[in-house]
Design a protein around this motif. Structure first.
Motif: not given
Length: 266
Positions: A124-132, A79-87, A42-50
């Motif tokens: 790796s999935i988190l690092q590859d996310h466009e917001t990270v 809080e302005g981070y991209t968070a990945f709740a992994l499994d 589950y990946m979550v982020y605030d789209d308003d953060v540039e």
């Protein structure tokens, strides 16, 4: 196990993203595979953060990837981070009874190569996310998840920091001097029988010998699972020594936010 062996553990991944937006927060269900097994994160982020921002991996309790760990990821996104709740268990593997949770936890912790491979793939999935910003990554875990992130630090993964919340502090992975490069923040309850005082003192000794940067807080009189509001009902249902503690939960969250501000500012 050398670095090349550890890198070889990570299998090719097939990703499927399902995106939903609510308020300013965007959530993505991420389906992926590790060594042929299916996992759902589950990946979550605030789209308003540039621009790019730090990424934080969030590791679930021994129950599995449930609503609690997703809610913690959402708090981090706010809080302005991209968070990945992994499994860490696999798609659909959730426990409702402590006996089943224990079996899932022991099976996962007992296979150290799979444990590391699953964490590395999620990282790796988190690092590859466009917001990270892939160079600024941390991890936090609860209960079983706290033990997982501490073990990843022991193995020397390239993390800026890890946070353990009422997680097991003991491990049969003993890092060598200088191996732990991630800064460590740990919170535990002084009345938690799952993490007795002998384990706490052993952990401090281990990290001191390894030369790790450790900050540890013990909350007097506080029981296991103190960050989870469901802990009281679970305790009553199964007779487990756990309880939600609002003050400890708030202090741990505030301390964690200050910790991230510090490590990511460097």
């Amino acid at each position: 196990m050398n670095m090349m062996q550890r890198l070889a553990l990570t299998a090719a991944t097939s990703l499927v993203f399902t995106t939903a937006a609510f308020a300013e927060i965007v959530s993505e269900t991420v389906e992926y595979t590790v060594d042929g097994d299916s996992f759902t994160g589950y990946m979550v982020y605030d789209d308003d953060v540039e621009g790019e921002r730090p990424g934080i991996l969030v590791v679930h309790e021994w129950w599995g990837h449930n609503e609690f760990v997703r809610s913690q990821a959402e708090r981090l996104a706010k809080e302005g981070y991209t968070a990945f709740a992994l499994d860490m268990y696999g798609t659909g593997k959730l426990a409702e009874h402590p006996d089943d949770a224990k079996k899932l936890m022991q099976a996962t912790m007992g296979d150290k190569q799979a444990l590391e491979a699953r964490f590395r793939e999620a990282m790796s999935i988190l690092q590859d996310h466009e917001t990270v910003d892939e160079s600024r990554i941390a991890a936090q875990g609860y209960c079983f998840g706290g033990a997982v992130v501490l073990n990843m630090a022991r193995l020397g993964l390239d993390l800026d920091g890890v946070v353990s919340l009422h997680g097991s502090l003991g491990s049969d992975i003993q890092p060598e001097q200088g191996a732990v490069t991630a800064r460590i923040l740990a919170y535990t309850g002084g009345a938690d029988p799952f993490v007795p005082v002998e384990q706490v003192t052993g952990f401090v000794s281990e990290m001191t010998k390894a030369g790790a940067d450790l900050s540890l807080t013990v909350f007097p009189g506080v029981k296991h699972s103190f960050t989870s509001k469901a802990a009281d009902a679970t305790s009553e249902k199964f007779g487990l020594p756990m309880a939600y503690n609002e003050e400890a939960a708030n202090r741990a969250w505030e301390g964690t936010m200050a910790f991230y501000q510090d490590i990511f500012a460097q």
